[in-house]
Design a protein around this motif. Structure first.
Motif, PDB file in Angstrom:
ATOM      1  N   ALA A  77       0.817  -1.217   0.000  1.00  0.00           N
ATOM      2  CA  ALA A  77       0.000   0.000   0.000  1.00  0.00           C
ATOM      3  C   ALA A  77       0.856   1.274   0.000  1.00  0.00           C
ATOM      4  CB  ALA A  77      -0.919   0.012   1.220  1.00  0.00           C
ATOM      5  N   ILE A  78       2.087   1.166   0.510  1.00  0.00           N
ATOM      6  CA  ILE A  78       2.925   2.360   0.690  1.00  0.00           C
ATOM      7  C   ILE A  78       3.457   2.883  -0.647  1.00  0.00           C
ATOM      8  CG2 ILE A  78       5.151   3.116   1.635  1.00  0.00           C
ATOM      9  CD1 ILE A  78       4.547   1.282   4.052  1.00  0.00           C
ATOM     10  N   VAL A  79       3.410   4.216  -0.801  1.00  0.00           N
ATOM     11  CA  VAL A  79       3.948   4.856  -2.013  1.00  0.00           C
ATOM     12  C   VAL A  79       4.944   5.945  -1.607  1.00  0.00           C
ATOM     13  CG1 VAL A  79       1.833   4.432  -3.336  1.00  0.00           C
ATOM     14  CG2 VAL A  79       2.094   6.603  -2.095  1.00  0.00           C
ATOM     15  N   ALA A  80       5.820   6.296  -2.540  1.00  0.00           N
ATOM     16  CA  ALA A  80       6.745   7.407  -2.281  1.00  0.00           C
ATOM     17  C   ALA A  80       5.956   8.717  -2.368  1.00  0.00           C
ATOM     18  CB  ALA A  80       7.863   7.401  -3.307  1.00  0.00           C
ATOM     19  N   SER A  81       6.326   9.691  -1.536  1.00  0.00           N
ATOM     20  CA  SER A  81       5.639  10.987  -1.596  1.00  0.00           C
ATOM     21  C   SER A  81       6.401  11.912  -2.537  1.00  0.00           C
ATOM     22  CB  SER A  81       5.569  11.606  -0.208  1.00  0.00           C
ATOM     23  OG  SER A  81       6.805  12.231   0.098  1.00  0.00           O
ATOM     24  N   GLU A  82       5.937  13.136  -2.613  1.00  0.00           N
ATOM     25  CA  GLU A  82       6.612  14.160  -3.414  1.00  0.00           C
ATOM     26  C   GLU A  82       7.915  14.592  -2.736  1.00  0.00           C
ATOM     27  OE1 GLU A  82       4.536  16.204  -6.135  1.00  0.00           O
ATOM     28  OE2 GLU A  82       3.988  14.085  -6.195  1.00  0.00           O
ATOM     29  N   TRP A  83       8.097  14.268  -1.467  1.00  0.00           N
ATOM     30  CA  TRP A  83       9.265  14.711  -0.700  1.00  0.00           C
ATOM     31  C   TRP A  83      10.225  13.550  -0.444  1.00  0.00           C
ATOM     32  CZ3 TRP A  83       5.909  17.505   3.586  1.00  0.00           C
ATOM     33  CH2 TRP A  83       5.357  18.660   3.022  1.00  0.00           C
ATOM     34  N   VAL A  84      11.509  13.789  -0.675  1.00  0.00           N
ATOM     35  CA  VAL A  84      12.527  12.747  -0.449  1.00  0.00           C
ATOM     36  C   VAL A  84      12.572  12.383   1.032  1.00  0.00           C
ATOM     37  CG1 VAL A  84      15.007  12.224  -0.584  1.00  0.00           C
ATOM     38  CG2 VAL A  84      13.914  13.582  -2.395  1.00  0.00           C
ATOM     39  N   GLY A  85      12.554  11.085   1.317  1.00  0.00           N
ATOM     40  CA  GLY A  85      12.623  10.643   2.712  1.00  0.00           C
ATOM     41  C   GLY A  85      11.272  10.404   3.346  1.00  0.00           C
ATOM     42  N   LEU A  86      10.217  10.667   2.567  1.00  0.00           N
ATOM     43  CA  LEU A  86       8.871  10.539   3.128  1.00  0.00           C
ATOM     44  C   LEU A  86       8.010   9.630   2.245  1.00  0.00           C
ATOM     45  CD1 LEU A  86       6.754  11.715   5.242  1.00  0.00           C
ATOM     46  CD2 LEU A  86       6.076  13.213   3.402  1.00  0.00           C
ATOM     47  N   ASP A  87       7.470   8.586   2.845  1.00  0.00           N
ATOM     48  CA  ASP A  87       6.505   7.717   2.170  1.00  0.00           C
ATOM     49  C   ASP A  87       5.115   7.950   2.755  1.00  0.00           C
ATOM     50  OD1 ASP A  87       8.541   6.637   0.674  1.00  0.00           O
ATOM     51  OD2 ASP A  87       8.683   4.761   1.828  1.00  0.00           O
ATOM     52  N   VAL A  88       4.122   7.488   2.004  1.00  0.00           N
ATOM     53  CA  VAL A  88       2.733   7.675   2.436  1.00  0.00           C
ATOM     54  C   VAL A  88       1.978   6.356   2.271  1.00  0.00           C
ATOM     55  CG1 VAL A  88       0.573   8.923   1.972  1.00  0.00           C
ATOM     56  CG2 VAL A  88       2.751  10.094   1.678  1.00  0.00           C
ATOM     57  N   ALA A  89       1.118   6.061   3.246  1.00  0.00           N
ATOM     58  CA  ALA A  89       0.122   5.012   3.064  1.00  0.00           C
ATOM     59  C   ALA A  89      -1.189   5.736   2.754  1.00  0.00           C
ATOM     60  CB  ALA A  89      -0.003   4.148   4.314  1.00  0.00           C
ATOM     61  N   PRO A  90      -1.584   5.783   1.468  1.00  0.00           N
ATOM     62  CA  PRO A  90      -2.771   6.553   1.092  1.00  0.00           C
ATOM     63  C   PRO A  90      -4.042   5.972   1.708  1.00  0.00           C
ATOM     64  CG  PRO A  90      -1.568   5.780  -0.867  1.00  0.00           C
ATOM     65  CD  PRO A  90      -0.987   5.088   0.322  1.00  0.00           C
ATOM     66  N   ALA A  91      -5.016   6.846   1.936  1.00  0.00           N
ATOM     67  CA  ALA A  91      -6.221   6.434   2.651  1.00  0.00           C
ATOM     68  C   ALA A  91      -7.080   5.447   1.852  1.00  0.00           C
ATOM     69  CB  ALA A  91      -7.045   7.669   2.993  1.00  0.00           C
ATOM     70  N   GLY A  92      -7.256   5.747   0.552  1.00  0.00           N
ATOM     71  CA  GLY A  92      -8.180   4.914  -0.243  1.00  0.00           C
ATOM     72  C   GLY A  92      -9.601   5.431  -0.194  1.00  0.00           C
ATOM     73  N   SER A  93      -9.724   6.689   0.164  1.00  0.00           N
ATOM     74  CA  SER A  93     -11.007   7.394   0.095  1.00  0.00           C
ATOM     75  C   SER A  93     -12.125   6.663   0.856  1.00  0.00           C
ATOM     76  CB  SER A  93     -11.352   7.577  -1.390  1.00  0.00           C
ATOM     77  OG  SER A  93     -12.452   8.390  -1.541  1.00  0.00           O
ATOM     78  N   ASP A  94     -13.320   6.657   0.277  1.00  0.00           N
ATOM     79  CA  ASP A  94     -14.482   6.084   0.979  1.00  0.00           C
ATOM     80  C   ASP A  94     -14.302   4.609   1.313  1.00  0.00           C
ATOM     81  OD1 ASP A  94     -15.696   8.507   0.896  1.00  0.00           O
ATOM     82  OD2 ASP A  94     -16.985   8.036  -0.822  1.00  0.00           O
ATOM     83  N   ASP A  95     -13.440   3.919   0.553  1.00  0.00           N
ATOM     84  CA  ASP A  95     -13.182   2.498   0.876  1.00  0.00           C
ATOM     85  C   ASP A  95     -12.666   2.366   2.306  1.00  0.00           C
ATOM     86  OD1 ASP A  95     -13.794   2.038  -1.732  1.00  0.00           O
ATOM     87  OD2 ASP A  95     -11.726   1.707  -2.406  1.00  0.00           O
ATOM     88  N   LEU A  96     -11.966   3.412   2.777  1.00  0.00           N
ATOM     89  CA  LEU A  96     -11.431   3.353   4.143  1.00  0.00           C
ATOM     90  C   LEU A  96     -12.568   3.423   5.166  1.00  0.00           C
ATOM     91  CD1 LEU A  96      -9.017   3.217   6.058  1.00  0.00           C
ATOM     92  CD2 LEU A  96      -8.764   5.687   5.828  1.00  0.00           C
ATOM     93  N   ALA A  97     -13.570   4.240   4.863  1.00  0.00           N
ATOM     94  CA  ALA A  97     -14.738   4.302   5.754  1.00  0.00           C
ATOM     95  C   ALA A  97     -15.437   2.936   5.774  1.00  0.00           C
ATOM     96  CB  ALA A  97     -15.693   5.395   5.290  1.00  0.00           C
ATOM     97  N   ASP A  98     -15.531   2.304   4.600  1.00  0.00           N
ATOM     98  CA  ASP A  98     -16.164   0.968   4.527  1.00  0.00           C
ATOM     99  C   ASP A  98     -15.335  -0.061   5.299  1.00  0.00           C
ATOM    100  OD1 ASP A  98     -18.039   2.132   2.927  1.00  0.00           O
ATOM    101  OD2 ASP A  98     -17.180   1.402   1.035  1.00  0.00           O
ATOM    102  N   ALA A  99     -14.003   0.024   5.146  1.00  0.00           N
ATOM    103  CA  ALA A  99     -13.128  -0.921   5.849  1.00  0.00           C
ATOM    104  C   ALA A  99     -13.286  -0.764   7.360  1.00  0.00           C
ATOM    105  CB  ALA A  99     -11.672  -0.709   5.435  1.00  0.00           C
ATOM    106  N   ALA A 100     -13.359   0.489   7.801  1.00  0.00           N
ATOM    107  CA  ALA A 100     -13.527   0.748   9.236  1.00  0.00           C
ATOM    108  C   ALA A 100     -14.847   0.149   9.720  1.00  0.00           C
ATOM    109  CB  ALA A 100     -13.483   2.250   9.510  1.00  0.00           C
ATOM    110  N   GLN A 101     -15.855   0.312   8.889  1.00  0.00           N
ATOM    111  CA  GLN A 101     -17.166  -0.232   9.229  1.00  0.00           C
ATOM    112  C   GLN A 101     -17.116  -1.762   9.300  1.00  0.00           C
ATOM    113  OE1 GLN A 101     -19.407   1.850  10.220  1.00  0.00           O
ATOM    114  NE2 GLN A 101     -20.733   0.121  10.753  1.00  0.00           N
ATOM    115  N   SER A 102     -16.341  -2.357   8.380  1.00  0.00           N
ATOM    116  CA  SER A 102     -16.245  -3.830   8.350  1.00  0.00           C
ATOM    117  C   SER A 102     -15.559  -4.365   9.613  1.00  0.00           C
ATOM    118  CB  SER A 102     -15.511  -4.316   7.089  1.00  0.00           C
ATOM    119  OG  SER A 102     -14.116  -4.176   7.248  1.00  0.00           O
ATOM    120  N   LEU A 103     -14.699  -3.540  10.204  1.00  0.00           N
ATOM    121  CA  LEU A 103     -14.011  -3.973  11.433  1.00  0.00           C
ATOM    122  C   LEU A 103     -14.993  -4.147  12.589  1.00  0.00           C
ATOM    123  CD1 LEU A 103     -10.746  -1.802  11.522  1.00  0.00           C
ATOM    124  CD2 LEU A 103     -11.054  -4.122  10.670  1.00  0.00           C
TER     125      LEU A 103
END
Ligand SMILES: Nc1ncnc2c1ncn2[C@@H]1O[C@H](COP(=O)(O)OP(=O)(O)OP(=O)(O)O)[C@@H](O)[C@H]1O
Ligand SMILES: [Mg+2]
Length: 270
Positions: A77-103
């Motif tokens: 899931a992790i991607v490189a960001s626009e800044w050197v030394g920084l990676d991001v785990a992107p949220a995935g938009s509304d799918d994240l709300a659904d995932a939280a609900q599934s928990l």
């Protein structure tokens, strides 16, 4: 040693994402740390600032990591960001709300989904910052269970401190049941204005924090309201590269905040 910090307040728009992004910037530029920002908010604002090409619904994102049916490895899931030394785990938009609900319907282990996902990749980073959503549901609960420390981001004002008790209660429950090592390491005041009333609300905030079993410092100076903060964020630029003296001074404030936070976390470990 990897340190994980969650930036939280269930109130919307108080500056959680702004603080996460600027602390992340301070961590890579001045502290020389390798940093991961986890966007734990379906709104995806941290993703929008740091990895704009990875907004929206994705094949791999924090949403698919947390979703029991998908269980994507965090490393996918992790991607490189626009800044050197920084990676991001992107949220995935509304799918994240659904995932939280599934928990919610998981019988056991739901609070620890993010903790387990982080454990898989933690050794790649010095610092992991979690940008929490404006809620107190399974997403912040997972963040608090996974984190070593919480930074409360707060505005000052008549309605701004309402609900702080509920946030502190939630953290206390997490400390009791799922993460006894969790520490509220600091409060950062954002969007402050220099008025007499502010002094009053600051002292109100102080009295709320004083009631806690372990005192929580309010970091100084507060972050003032300033248009360049939003502008730099919208442009995906660090305050240090914004080109104004005020932005550079504020960048150094975030550098100092991080020094204080890391010192306090180290003290807690001794
Ligand atoms: N000190 C400040 N001065 C001016 N604008 C600010 C300041 N802090 C934040 N903003 C702007 O206010 C808006 C809300 O801030 P931010 O997104 O950081 O809050 P948040 O707590 O993450 O919100 P949410 O709860 O929706 O996730 C953003 O557009 C941001 O650029
Ligand atoms: Mg936010």
């Amino acid at each position: 040693m990897t340190r994980t910090i969650a930036f939280a307040n269930q109130k919307g728009g108080v500056g959680k994402t702004t603080t996460t992004v600027n602390i992340a910037r301070a961590a890579i530029t001045d502290h020389g740390l390798k940093v991961l920002v986890i966007d734990a908010d379906p709104q995806g604002n941290a993703t929008k600032v740091l990895a704009p090409e990875h907004q929206g619904s994705l094949d791999c994102s924090l949403a698919t990591v947390l979703d029991k049916a998908k269980s994507t490895p965090m490393s996918d899931a992790i991607v490189a960001s626009e800044w050197v030394g920084l990676d991001v785990a992107p949220a995935g938009s509304d799918d994240l709300a659904d995932a939280a609900q599934s928990l919610v319907t998981m019988k056991a282990g739901r609070e620890s989904r993010l903790k387990r996902a982080i454990a898989e990749i933690a050794d790649r980073y010095d610092l992991i910052l979690i940008d929490c959503p404006p809620s107190l549901d399974q997403l912040p609960i997972n963040a608090f269970t996974a984190a070593d420390a919480v930074v409360v981001v707060a505005e000052l004002g008549q309605f701004a401190l309402d609900g702080l008790d509920r946030l502190l209660d939630t953290i206390e429950i997490i400390q009791e049941y799922t993460n006894s090592d969790l520490k509220i390491v600091a409060t950062i005041i954002n969007d402050a204005q220099q008025t007499k009333r502010m002094e009053h609300w600051r002292s109100e905030l102080g009295s709320i924090l004083k009631q806690l079993p372990v005192p929580v410092p309010v970091l100084d100076p507060p972050v003032q309201r300033a248009t360049f903060i939003a502008e730099a964020q919208e442009a995906g630029r660090g305050l240090d590269e914004w080109g104004s003296a005020k932005a550079s001074v504020l960048h150094q404030t975030y550098v100092q905040y991080l020094t204080t936070i890391l010192d306090s976390m180290r003290e807690g470990e001794n």
